[in-house]
Design a protein around this motif. Structure first.
Motif, mmCIF file in Angstrom:
data_model
loop_
_atom_site.group_PDB
_atom_site.id
_atom_site.type_symbol
_atom_site.label_atom_id
_atom_site.label_comp_id
_atom_site.label_asym_id
_atom_site.label_seq_id
_atom_site.Cartn_x
_atom_site.Cartn_y
_atom_site.Cartn_z
ATOM 1 N N MET A 187 -18.991 9.888 -22.040
ATOM 2 C CA MET A 187 -18.583 8.606 -21.494
ATOM 3 C C MET A 187 -18.308 7.644 -22.654
ATOM 4 O O MET A 187 -19.131 7.464 -23.544
ATOM 5 N N GLY A 188 -17.153 7.016 -22.650
ATOM 6 C CA GLY A 188 -16.764 6.100 -23.715
ATOM 7 C C GLY A 188 -17.095 4.662 -23.379
ATOM 8 O O GLY A 188 -17.690 4.356 -22.340
ATOM 9 N N PRO A 189 -16.694 3.778 -24.237
ATOM 10 C CA PRO A 189 -16.936 2.344 -24.022
ATOM 11 C C PRO A 189 -16.147 1.812 -22.830
ATOM 12 O O PRO A 189 -15.085 2.331 -22.497
ATOM 13 N N THR A 190 -16.675 0.778 -22.202
ATOM 14 C CA THR A 190 -16.049 0.191 -21.020
ATOM 15 C C THR A 190 -15.477 -1.176 -21.364
ATOM 16 O O THR A 190 -16.226 -2.089 -21.743
ATOM 17 N N LEU A 191 -14.158 -1.296 -21.253
ATOM 18 C CA LEU A 191 -13.487 -2.566 -21.516
ATOM 19 C C LEU A 191 -14.074 -3.671 -20.637
ATOM 20 O O LEU A 191 -14.265 -3.474 -19.441
ATOM 21 N N GLY A 192 -14.400 -4.801 -21.241
ATOM 22 C CA GLY A 192 -14.931 -5.939 -20.501
ATOM 23 C C GLY A 192 -16.448 -5.968 -20.383
ATOM 24 O O GLY A 192 -17.005 -6.969 -19.936
ATOM 25 N N ARG A 193 -17.112 -4.890 -20.778
ATOM 26 C CA ARG A 193 -18.584 -4.881 -20.707
ATOM 27 C C ARG A 193 -19.135 -5.973 -21.618
ATOM 28 O O ARG A 193 -18.659 -6.179 -22.730
ATOM 29 N N THR A 194 -20.144 -6.689 -21.152
ATOM 30 C CA THR A 194 -20.730 -7.785 -21.920
ATOM 31 C C THR A 194 -22.249 -7.644 -21.981
ATOM 32 O O THR A 194 -22.864 -6.982 -21.146
ATOM 33 N N TRP A 195 -22.823 -8.282 -22.964
ATOM 34 C CA TRP A 195 -24.270 -8.403 -23.086
ATOM 35 C C TRP A 195 -24.564 -9.608 -23.961
ATOM 36 O O TRP A 195 -23.682 -10.118 -24.643
ATOM 37 N N SER A 196 -25.799 -10.075 -23.915
ATOM 38 C CA SER A 196 -26.148 -11.261 -24.692
ATOM 39 C C SER A 196 -27.612 -11.205 -25.104
ATOM 40 O O SER A 196 -28.386 -10.404 -24.584
ATOM 41 N N GLU B 175 -23.308 -13.759 -27.586
ATOM 42 C CA GLU B 175 -22.706 -13.077 -26.449
ATOM 43 C C GLU B 175 -21.719 -12.083 -27.022
ATOM 44 O O GLU B 175 -20.977 -12.411 -27.948
ATOM 45 N N ALA B 176 -21.708 -10.856 -26.514
ATOM 46 C CA ALA B 176 -20.811 -9.822 -27.010
ATOM 47 C C ALA B 176 -20.019 -9.232 -25.850
ATOM 48 O O ALA B 176 -20.483 -9.203 -24.712
ATOM 49 N N GLU B 177 -18.813 -8.756 -26.176
ATOM 50 C CA GLU B 177 -17.946 -8.163 -25.166
ATOM 51 C C GLU B 177 -17.121 -7.049 -25.804
ATOM 52 O O GLU B 177 -16.688 -7.162 -26.953
ATOM 53 N N VAL B 178 -16.891 -5.984 -25.043
ATOM 54 C CA VAL B 178 -15.945 -4.953 -25.457
ATOM 55 C C VAL B 178 -14.562 -5.503 -25.119
ATOM 56 O O VAL B 178 -14.212 -5.633 -23.951
ATOM 57 N N THR B 179 -13.786 -5.881 -26.153
ATOM 58 C CA THR B 179 -12.509 -6.562 -25.938
ATOM 59 C C THR B 179 -11.301 -5.639 -26.068
ATOM 60 O O THR B 179 -10.179 -6.037 -25.723
ATOM 61 N N ASP B 180 -11.500 -4.422 -26.547
ATOM 62 C CA ASP B 180 -10.407 -3.450 -26.620
ATOM 63 C C ASP B 180 -11.022 -2.068 -26.780
ATOM 64 O O ASP B 180 -12.139 -1.926 -27.287
ATOM 65 N N VAL B 181 -10.304 -1.055 -26.327
ATOM 66 C CA VAL B 181 -10.755 0.327 -26.428
ATOM 67 C C VAL B 181 -9.552 1.170 -26.832
ATOM 68 O O VAL B 181 -8.458 0.981 -26.300
ATOM 69 N N GLY B 182 -9.740 2.083 -27.775
ATOM 70 C CA GLY B 182 -8.641 2.962 -28.161
ATOM 71 C C GLY B 182 -8.720 3.384 -29.599
ATOM 72 O O GLY B 182 -9.794 3.469 -30.184
ATOM 73 N N ASP B 183 -7.543 3.645 -30.164
ATOM 74 C CA ASP B 183 -7.461 4.082 -31.554
ATOM 75 C C ASP B 183 -7.316 2.878 -32.475
ATOM 76 O O ASP B 183 -6.746 1.860 -32.087
ATOM 77 N N VAL B 184 -7.810 3.020 -33.697
ATOM 78 C CA VAL B 184 -7.664 1.976 -34.708
ATOM 79 C C VAL B 184 -7.314 2.647 -36.038
ATOM 80 O O VAL B 184 -7.854 3.703 -36.365
ATOM 81 N N GLU B 185 -6.369 2.048 -36.756
ATOM 82 C CA GLU B 185 -5.987 2.578 -38.056
ATOM 83 C C GLU B 185 -6.584 1.717 -39.154
ATOM 84 O O GLU B 185 -6.460 0.493 -39.139
ATOM 85 N N VAL B 186 -7.230 2.382 -40.103
ATOM 86 C CA VAL B 186 -7.845 1.698 -41.239
ATOM 87 C C VAL B 186 -7.522 2.493 -42.497
ATOM 88 O O VAL B 186 -7.846 3.688 -42.569
ATOM 89 N N GLY B 187 -6.868 1.868 -43.438
ATOM 90 C CA GLY B 187 -6.558 2.521 -44.702
ATOM 91 C C GLY B 187 -5.735 3.789 -44.544
ATOM 92 O O GLY B 187 -5.949 4.752 -45.273
#
Length: 86
Positions: A1-10, A23-35
């Motif tokens: 099970m992966g991360p859920t977009l919009g999930r929040t906690w504080s 306060e924290a929120e999952v604001t995006d889910v997917g691939d990310v390119e770094v270097g």
């Protein structure tokens, strides 16, 4: 099970004897390119942290891309009041 977009906690409490709240929120889910490398199945977590030395509701915004089995691969920390953008 992966991360859920919009999930929040504080949290609103203490770190040692210092007041600390965020306060924290999952604001995006997917691939990310770094270097030039692409990481899959990652989550962008955006945390809004109240500045303990402020009484005007000023905040620090920490954005982190976290990936499975790796951890944080990219982060940004912004405190507008202090003109900080790392």
């Amino acid at each position: 099970m992966g991360p859920t977009l919009g999930r929040t906690w504080s949290y609103d409490g203490l770190v040692g004897t210092t007041p600390y709240a965020f306060e924290a929120e999952v604001t995006d889910v997917g691939d990310v390119e770094v270097g030039g490398r692409t990481f899959s199945g990652c989550a962008e977590l955006t945390s809004t942290i109240e500045l303990s030395d402020s009484d005007q509701g000023e905040t620090e915004v920490l954005t982190e891309w976290t990936c499975p089995d790796i951890g944080v691969v990219l982060s940004r920390d912004v405190v507008e009041r202090d003109d900080v953008d790392i």
